[in-house]
Structure formats: C-alpha cells, structure tokens
Write a protein that holds these residues in place. Structure first.
Motif, short mmCIF file in Angstrom:
data_model
loop_
_atom_site.label_atom_id
_atom_site.label_comp_id
_atom_site.label_asym_id
_atom_site.label_seq_id
_atom_site.Cartn_x
_atom_site.Cartn_y
_atom_site.Cartn_z
N GLU A 145 0.75 -1.08 -0.06
CA GLU A 145 0.02 -0.06 0.12
C GLU A 145 0.78 1.32 0.13
OE1 GLU A 145 -3.54 2.12 2.55
OE2 GLU A 145 -2.86 0.15 3.15
N LEU A 146 0.76 2.04 -0.85
CA LEU A 146 1.55 3.22 -1.16
C LEU A 146 1.16 4.09 -0.13
CD1 LEU A 146 3.43 4.71 -3.12
CD2 LEU A 146 1.52 5.65 -4.31
N PRO A 147 2.47 4.56 0.90
CA PRO A 147 2.05 5.29 2.01
C PRO A 147 1.89 6.96 1.29
CG PRO A 147 4.11 4.07 1.96
CD PRO A 147 3.73 4.10 0.87
N PRO A 187 21.68 22.76 -8.91
CA PRO A 187 20.63 23.79 -9.09
C PRO A 187 19.41 22.96 -9.46
CG PRO A 187 22.69 24.77 -10.06
CD PRO A 187 22.87 23.32 -9.73
N PHE A 188 19.46 21.77 -10.39
CA PHE A 188 18.06 21.26 -10.75
C PHE A 188 18.08 19.96 -10.01
CE2 PHE A 188 21.72 19.96 -13.24
CZ PHE A 188 21.60 18.65 -13.54
N TYR A 189 19.14 19.47 -9.31
CA TYR A 189 19.00 18.06 -8.76
C TYR A 189 19.74 17.89 -7.61
CZ TYR A 189 20.44 13.14 -9.13
OH TYR A 189 20.50 11.82 -8.80
N ALA A 190 19.00 16.93 -6.62
CA ALA A 190 19.49 16.77 -5.24
C ALA A 190 19.44 15.19 -5.07
CB ALA A 190 18.83 17.35 -4.29
N ARG A 191 20.57 14.96 -4.78
CA ARG A 191 20.57 13.13 -4.32
C ARG A 191 21.13 13.29 -2.55
NH1 ARG A 191 24.81 10.76 -7.65
NH2 ARG A 191 23.04 10.43 -9.12
N SER A 192 20.31 12.43 -2.07
CA SER A 192 20.80 12.54 -0.48
C SER A 192 20.34 11.08 0.02
CB SER A 192 20.10 13.65 0.11
OG SER A 192 18.83 13.58 -0.25
N LEU A 193 20.89 11.04 1.35
CA LEU A 193 20.59 9.87 2.07
C LEU A 193 19.57 10.34 3.01
CD1 LEU A 193 21.17 6.76 2.74
CD2 LEU A 193 22.54 7.63 4.65
N VAL A 194 18.22 9.54 3.00
CA VAL A 194 17.12 10.19 3.53
C VAL A 194 16.80 9.08 4.63
CG1 VAL A 194 14.72 10.79 3.26
CG2 VAL A 194 16.49 11.82 1.88
N GLU A 195 16.01 9.32 5.81
CA GLU A 195 15.43 8.56 6.69
C GLU A 195 14.07 8.74 6.51
OE1 GLU A 195 17.00 7.53 10.73
OE2 GLU A 195 15.53 8.83 11.18
N THR A 196 13.24 7.59 6.30
CA THR A 196 11.71 7.62 6.52
C THR A 196 11.36 6.56 7.31
OG1 THR A 196 9.61 7.79 5.06
CG2 THR A 196 11.62 6.21 4.11
N ARG A 197 10.09 6.17 7.34
CA ARG A 197 9.41 5.03 7.95
C ARG A 197 8.40 4.26 7.12
NH1 ARG A 197 6.52 6.48 13.62
NH2 ARG A 197 4.81 6.82 12.07
N ILE A 198 8.42 3.35 6.56
CA ILE A 198 7.72 2.54 5.98
C ILE A 198 6.98 1.25 6.69
CG2 ILE A 198 7.56 1.24 3.71
CD1 ILE A 198 9.96 3.01 3.01
N ASP A 199 5.90 1.09 6.94
CA ASP A 199 5.19 0.02 7.53
C ASP A 199 5.78 -0.24 8.93
OD1 ASP A 199 3.14 -0.38 5.60
OD2 ASP A 199 4.63 -2.28 4.85
N GLY A 200 6.09 0.75 9.54
CA GLY A 200 6.55 0.95 11.05
C GLY A 200 7.90 0.72 10.99
N HIS A 201 8.50 0.56 9.94
CA HIS A 201 10.14 0.18 10.14
C HIS A 201 10.77 1.45 9.72
CE1 HIS A 201 13.96 -1.85 9.61
NE2 HIS A 201 14.02 -1.43 8.28
N VAL A 202 11.58 2.06 10.47
CA VAL A 202 12.71 3.30 10.15
C VAL A 202 13.81 2.76 9.14
CG1 VAL A 202 13.90 5.33 10.97
CG2 VAL A 202 11.76 4.47 12.23
N THR A 203 14.00 3.63 8.30
CA THR A 203 14.92 3.16 7.17
C THR A 203 15.58 4.16 6.59
OG1 THR A 203 15.27 1.61 5.12
CG2 THR A 203 13.15 2.82 5.40
N GLN A 204 16.82 3.81 6.16
CA GLN A 204 17.64 5.07 5.32
C GLN A 204 18.05 4.60 3.99
OE1 GLN A 204 21.11 6.36 7.71
NE2 GLN A 204 19.63 6.98 9.41
N GLY A 205 17.64 5.43 3.06
CA GLY A 205 17.91 5.03 1.67
C GLY A 205 18.23 6.32 0.83
#
Length: 291
Positions: free
Chosen positions: A206-208, A242-260
């Motif tokens: 299910e798409l968060p 100026p037009f693009y950003a790449r980074s390591l981001v922390e989020t939570r998916i189905d209760g699991h905190v993850t970095q990608g």
C-alpha cells in the motif's frame, strides 16, 4: 548504481550513459547522435568525496552483451555480479585520479519494466533493487554496504515529458521498497511504490502518503513517501545541484525506520539555457579516444 556503506558514512553513485542526458554538450549537439555522447559518471560521498563526469565521443564506446566500456572505465556482468572498473579524473575542486573497482552482487534479478509515460517514451527497469556492494577506490575508499542497480531508457529528452520527479529506494526487512513520483508536462502525475523481496519478486504494497523533506541547499523541492505522521529527514547530503539533489534520507515504511538513497529532479530548472554553461565546468568534453 548507488550504494551506501554499512556505517552510513560513505556512499557512491555510478551512472553509465548513452546519450548523456545531463550533459550540456549533448544538448548543444541537438541530441542527434547519442553514441557520440557517452559517459560513466562516478561520484563518491563522504570525507574527501569526488565527482567525475566526462562526456566522450563515439570512439570511446565499446559494447557487448556482457560489457559496456567508455574510454578507460567499464561495467561487466559476469553472470552473478556487476563489476565496475573505474579509471577517471575527478573535477574541481578535488582534481585527482579515481581508480579502482566496485562490485555489486544482487540478491536476485527482477523482471519488472515500468513505463513512466502513457506512450512509453521513458521506461524504468529496476534490475536489482537489493544488492550487496564492495567498493575499493583507494585513498580510504574501501568499504562494504548495501546498494542497487537499475536503468532508465527514453526516446525523448526528460524535460520534454516531465516537470519534476522524485525517486527513492529504501531497504526494508526481506527486501527493498522503491518509490517513483513525477509530474508530467501535461499535468498528469505518476505515483508508484513497489516492494521487492530478496528473491526479486514484487509484493503487495500500500503506497504511503507523500511527505515533505527540507529543500536542498539550492532550494530544490523534495518529497518522499512515509507512514502517516512521520517526518522524513536528510541524513547525509550527496549531490547538490541547481536542478538536482541526491541524498541519504530517513523515512518510516510500515513501521520500519529506514535510510535510503533519494533523488529529486526539477526539470523546469534544467530546461533553462542559463544552466548549461554552469554544467560545462563540471562536465568536460573529450571527443576522441584511442584504445
């Protein structure tokens, strides 16, 4: 291909291009001959990180079913692993040789192809969303971690079909989750979330909801997907343009905190001619090559 070290302090990105979509030289050429604008872009992130992106001519390109070579660097599939041999010169401010090898070992390969536009002018092919990576580029860049490799194919320029997109790949228990969100030029939107198991299969997911991430240093708008009520955050900056950003981001998916690894691309900015001279400083052109 992107990868992050197990301790989260270092990361690497490698992009192989036929028709180098972010090259000013390719745009200035009228994009008539993609094979005359090829590149293996290498970027390392962390202390002493470097960046190399050289636009090369057709004489530098060699291809076979298992090998892709551009000048001094190459990608080779040995049946089980993607082996990337690097021999490049980084751009300002740290001009130096980037030399060594990166090995990407997938847990499995997928059979997924996702059209990003209704007419199929852009297609995403996630070959190996869950992989192990080993990096040995010298000068302290020797580490292991998690990564992935995928591909994008297109018959039109990105800025012809899109105004904005974000993409993210996050490790989760039993595999990885990828999100692709985009606003097309016609105003329609793409909203995709795919969960890949370690065996390469897709699982019901299910798409968060979308959640904002703070803008980049260049002010590029960023968003990703997260459990309702969770605020994603940047853990590590990677590429900031100026037009693009790449980074390591922390989020939570189905209760699991993850970095990608997460990217945001503003094609309205990229569309502007003012950007091309700036990019030419970071992306030199080397038209001739002799093996």
């Amino acid at each position: 291909m992107d990868g992050v070290s197990d301790d989260g302090t270092q990361a690497v990105s490698v992009i192989a291009f036929i028709g180098s979509v972010f090259s000013p030289w390719y745009r200035w050429s009228g994009r008539r001959n993609p094979e005359n604008h090829v590149c293996i872009n290498v970027a390392t992130y962390g202390k002493g990180g470097r960046f190399s992106m050289t636009d090369r001519g057709a004489s530098a390109l060699r291809q076979s079913p298992d090998n892709f070579t551009v000048g001094p660097s190459s990608l080779t599939w040995d049946g089980e692993r993607l082996i990337i041999d690097i021999d490049e010169i980084s751009s300002l401010p740290l001009v130096s040789r980037m030399q060594g090898q990166i090995v990407v070992t997938p847990s499995a390969l997928t059979d997924v192809e996702l059209p990003l536009t209704p007419r199929g002018t852009h297609v995403w092919r996630p070959f190996a969303p869950t992989s192990k990576i080993e990096v040995d580029l010298g000068n302290g860049w020797r580490w292991s971690g998690h990564g992935y490799f995928d591909a994008n194919f297109g018959t039109r320029a990105l800025e012809q079909d899109f105004d904005y997109w974000t993409w993210g790949r996050y490790p989760v228990p039993g595999g990885s989750v990828c999100f692709y969100d985009a606003v097309r030029r016609d105003g329609s939107e793409l909203a995709v979330g795919v969960k890949f198991t370690d065996s390469g299969e897709t699982a019901t997911f299910e798409l968060p909801p979308k959640a904002r991430v703070a803008r980049s240093l260049w002010g590029v708008r960023r968003e990703t997907r997260a459990d309702r009520g969770f605020q994603p955050r940047q853990v590590k900056p990677m590429l900031d343009a100026p037009f693009y950003a790449r980074s390591l981001v922390e989020t939570r998916i189905d209760g699991h905190v993850t970095q990608g690894v997460h990217e945001a691309l503003d094609l309205n900015r990229f569309r502007g001619p003012w950007l091309m001279p700036m990019l030419a400083v970071r992306v030199p052109r080397r038209a001739r090559w002799r093996f």
